[in-house]
Design an enzyme around this catalytic site. Structure first.
Site, PDB file in Angstrom:
ATOM      1  N   LYS A   1       0.848  -1.204   0.000  1.00  0.00           N
ATOM      2  CA  LYS A   1       0.000   0.000   0.000  1.00  0.00           C
ATOM      3  C   LYS A   1       0.879   1.249   0.000  1.00  0.00           C
ATOM      4  CE  LYS A   1      -3.951  -1.836   2.626  1.00  0.00           C
ATOM      5  NZ  LYS A   1      -4.959  -1.665   1.582  1.00  0.00           N
TER       6      LYS A   1
ATOM      7  N   ARG B   1     -10.116 -11.715   2.000  1.00  0.00           N
ATOM      8  CA  ARG B   1     -10.917 -12.826   1.482  1.00  0.00           C
ATOM      9  C   ARG B   1     -10.167 -14.146   1.579  1.00  0.00           C
ATOM     10  NH1 ARG B   1     -11.412  -9.515  -4.038  1.00  0.00           N
ATOM     11  NH2 ARG B   1     -11.078  -7.887  -2.496  1.00  0.00           N
TER      12      ARG B   1
HETATM   13  N1  BES Z   1      -8.141  -3.809   4.351  1.00  0.00           N
HETATM   14  C1  BES Z   1      -8.295  -3.410   3.014  1.00  0.00           C
HETATM   15  C2  BES Z   1      -9.614  -2.667   2.763  1.00  0.00           C
HETATM   16  C3  BES Z   1      -9.766  -1.340   3.456  1.00  0.00           C
HETATM   17  C4  BES Z   1      -9.409  -0.179   2.811  1.00  0.00           C
HETATM   18  C5  BES Z   1     -10.290  -1.262   4.715  1.00  0.00           C
HETATM   19  C6  BES Z   1      -9.560   1.035   3.427  1.00  0.00           C
HETATM   20  C7  BES Z   1     -10.451  -0.046   5.340  1.00  0.00           C
HETATM   21  C8  BES Z   1     -10.089   1.105   4.705  1.00  0.00           C
HETATM   22  C9  BES Z   1      -8.264  -4.629   2.100  1.00  0.00           C
HETATM   23  O1  BES Z   1      -7.458  -5.658   2.513  1.00  0.00           O
HETATM   24  C10 BES Z   1      -7.723  -4.164   0.795  1.00  0.00           C
HETATM   25  O2  BES Z   1      -6.588  -3.801   0.747  1.00  0.00           O
HETATM   26  N2  BES Z   1      -8.560  -4.189  -0.226  1.00  0.00           N
HETATM   27  C11 BES Z   1      -8.178  -3.756  -1.510  1.00  0.00           C
HETATM   28  C12 BES Z   1      -8.669  -4.782  -2.507  1.00  0.00           C
HETATM   29  C13 BES Z   1      -8.106  -4.619  -3.864  1.00  0.00           C
HETATM   30  C14 BES Z   1      -6.643  -4.956  -3.870  1.00  0.00           C
HETATM   31  C15 BES Z   1      -8.863  -5.529  -4.804  1.00  0.00           C
HETATM   32  C16 BES Z   1      -8.779  -2.392  -1.758  1.00  0.00           C
HETATM   33  O3  BES Z   1      -9.884  -2.137  -1.287  1.00  0.00           O
HETATM   34  O4  BES Z   1      -8.113  -1.574  -2.385  1.00  0.00           O
HETATM   35 MN    MN Z   2      -5.445  -5.446   1.900  1.00  0.00          MN
END
Ligand code: BES
Ligand code: MN
Ligand code: ZN
Length: 495
Positions: A272, A346
């Site tokens: 990230k 997931r």
């Molecule tokens: N934990 C994150 C989702 C999230 C984002 C929670 C912001 C709270 C605040 C999750 O694991 C994630 O990174 N999801 C990605 C999925 C993508 C890679 C398909 C996302 O939402 O960008």
């Molecule tokens: Mn994630």
């Protein structure tokens, strides 16, 4: 903050709170205070353009003619229509306004009030709202100035009788909410899979049966998806099951609640960006909500059989971390192409849900997860996203969302979305296109739900953490999900 139910206001000087409705409709206590102050209260309310709506507020310091240190009017809205949520809002307003003002004690005088529920019940909900809103997470602030520290230690609720059994139940629920908020607020160097499990050990004292799986046990069970996420971290993963059976029948089929417990989500090799990454300490918010809900259910001795299962891992980039393109095999034998290591929730949930179904043979599975940023784009911070394979279950959850205030908005699922996660080299891939990202995430989980099992997935990414205060929480951890799950069980699964 402690609540005391009493018949009369004690004469030791402290803050006095009275209720005033729209059009300066004075309750008996408000009228008495106004008279004692020589009309000061009414004049103040007029000057302040006080509208009497629930949550409005006006206060007078050192009021004339009264021994109280301050006289506070809290807006009640139309009292004859005030249900539990309004009473909670009133209580929350009192604690938010007086928590750090220097007062150590406040009395709220409800004498003679008639409202939409029995007055003792209204009083219990008022106390509940006050307790929920008084939560703070100050443990790491060692240089806080005295004037910033909370002072309010006791709330006396006057003239409503003893709130008794309902108050005891709500106290149990508030304790569950507090547990969730504490878990969510703690940084990831304090709460990680092993310490999360350790923090739950006291739940045994409430009658909850705890089962913990370690890495070797998960390996033996073939949980390749969950373990693939965990392998980039030096902190070993855990799976924790918390079982509460309040039915008296050992054969009662349970409701299973499953929580995403990513104690920190860096994204892994699909790293990230740095800005805001600290928020990912609360990527265990689903697990936090499930744990707090189990606490609440056991504390109020819910007559239901409920199992909470949380999958606990840390998602880190490392020499041993999984790579984009890796193929892992989940516990049920499905192969997964890991396109993006940041879609890790997931991967954790699919093994946790499969294990829970094998282990507990549930009729209903509800999972909670901070799963996608996309759900925040869709719904903001007002509703959690609800995905379900059963309309009845969806309706039950939505209704519990309304009664609890932890609201849910139903989102679609379907075959066209499901196709988006077919992989060219494995059974399934862990991301679809950007569009509809919350839905393809739900479709992924759905592939791990056994036929005949009623399932709902709650994407709570927008609800776990608040950047500003709400009616029942300060900024920070909201405790979202605990009251929702508690009402869901109470309204549908208790004998
Ligand atoms: N934990 C994150 C989702 C999230 C984002 C929670 C912001 C709270 C605040 C999750 O694991 C994630 O990174 N999801 C990605 C999925 C993508 C890679 C398909 C996302 O939402 O960008
Ligand atoms: Mn994630
Ligand atoms: Zn995540």
């Amino acid at each position: 903050m402690q609540t005391v139910f009493a018949a009369q206001v004690d004469s030791t000087p402290h803050a006095l709170v009275v209720l005033v409705g729209p059009d300066l409709a004075m309750t008996a206590a408000a009228a008495a205070a106004d008279a004692a102050s020589g009309g000061q209260l009414r004049r103040a309310l007029e000057s302040a353009r006080f509208d009497g709506s629930a949550g409005s507020w006006c206060e007078l310091l050192a009021p004339h003619g009264l021994s109280a240190t301050r006289l506070c009017a809290v807006g009640s809205g139309a009292l004859d229509k005030a249900e539990a949520a309004v009473w909670e809002r009133i209580g929350a307003t009192i604690s938010a306004r007086l928590l750090v003002g220097g007062e150590t004690r406040a009395s709220v005088d409800l004498t003679g009030i008639e409202t939409a529920l029995p007055l003792a019940g209204a009083a219990a909900h008022l106390a509940h709202g006050a307790a929920l809103r008084a939560y703070r997470f100050d443990k790491y602030r060692t240089t806080m100035k005295d004037k910033d520290k909370p002072t309010l230690a006791q709330l006396d609720v006057i003239g409503a009788g003893a709130a008794g059994a309902l108050h005891a139940e709500l106290t149990g629920i508030a304790a569950g909410v507090k547990r969730t908020r504490d878990l969510v607020s703690e940084p990831a160097n304090i709460i990680y899979p092993e310490s999360f499990v350790a923090s739950a050990s006291d739940l045994a004292g409430l009658g909850i049966e705890l089962t913990v799986l370690d890495e070797a046990q998960m390996q033996a069970l073939g949980m390749g998806a969950l373990l693939g996420v965990a392998q980039g971290s030096v902190r070993p993963p855990r799976l924790l099951a918390m079982r509460w059976n309040g039915t008296g029948n050992p054969d009662a089929k349970p409701v299973v609640l499953v929580g995403k417990g990513v104690t920190f989500d860096t994204g892994g090799i699909s790293l990230k960006p740095p800005a805001g990454m600290e928020d990912m300490k609360w990527d265990m918010g689903g697990a936090g909500a499930v744990t707090g809900a189990m606490h609440a259910l056991a504390a109020r001795k819910a007559k239901a059989h409920v199992v909470g299962v949380v999958g606990l891992v840390e998602n880190m980039p490392d020499g041993n971390a999984q790579r984009p393109g890796d193929v892992v095999t989940s516990m049920n034998g499905q192969t997964i192409e890991v396109i993006n290591t940041d879609a890790e929730g997931r991967l954790v949930l699919c093994d946790a849900i499969w294990w829970a179904q094998e282990q507990f043979d549930p009729e209903v599975v509800v999972d909670l997860a901070t799963l996608t940023g996309a759900i925040i784009i869709s719904l903001g911070h007002e509703y959690g996203g609800l995905f379900a394979n059963d309309d009845g279950l969806a309706a039950q959850l939505q209704k519990a969302g309304e009664t609890s205030g932890d609201r849910l908005w139903r989102m679609p699922i379907g075959d066209a979305y499901d196709k988006l996660i077919d992989s060219p080299i494995a059974d399934i891939k862990n991301v679809g296109p950007r569009e509809g990202g919350s839905i393809s995430a739900a479709q992924f989980i759905k592939r791990f739900v056994k036929p005949g099992v009623k399932w709902a997935h709650l994407d709570i990414a927008g609800m776990v953490w608040a950047s500003k205060a709400g009616p029942l929480w300060d900024k920070g951890a909201t405790g979202y999900g605990v009251r929702l799950l508690d009402r869901f069980i109470a309204e549908n699964y208790e004998l």
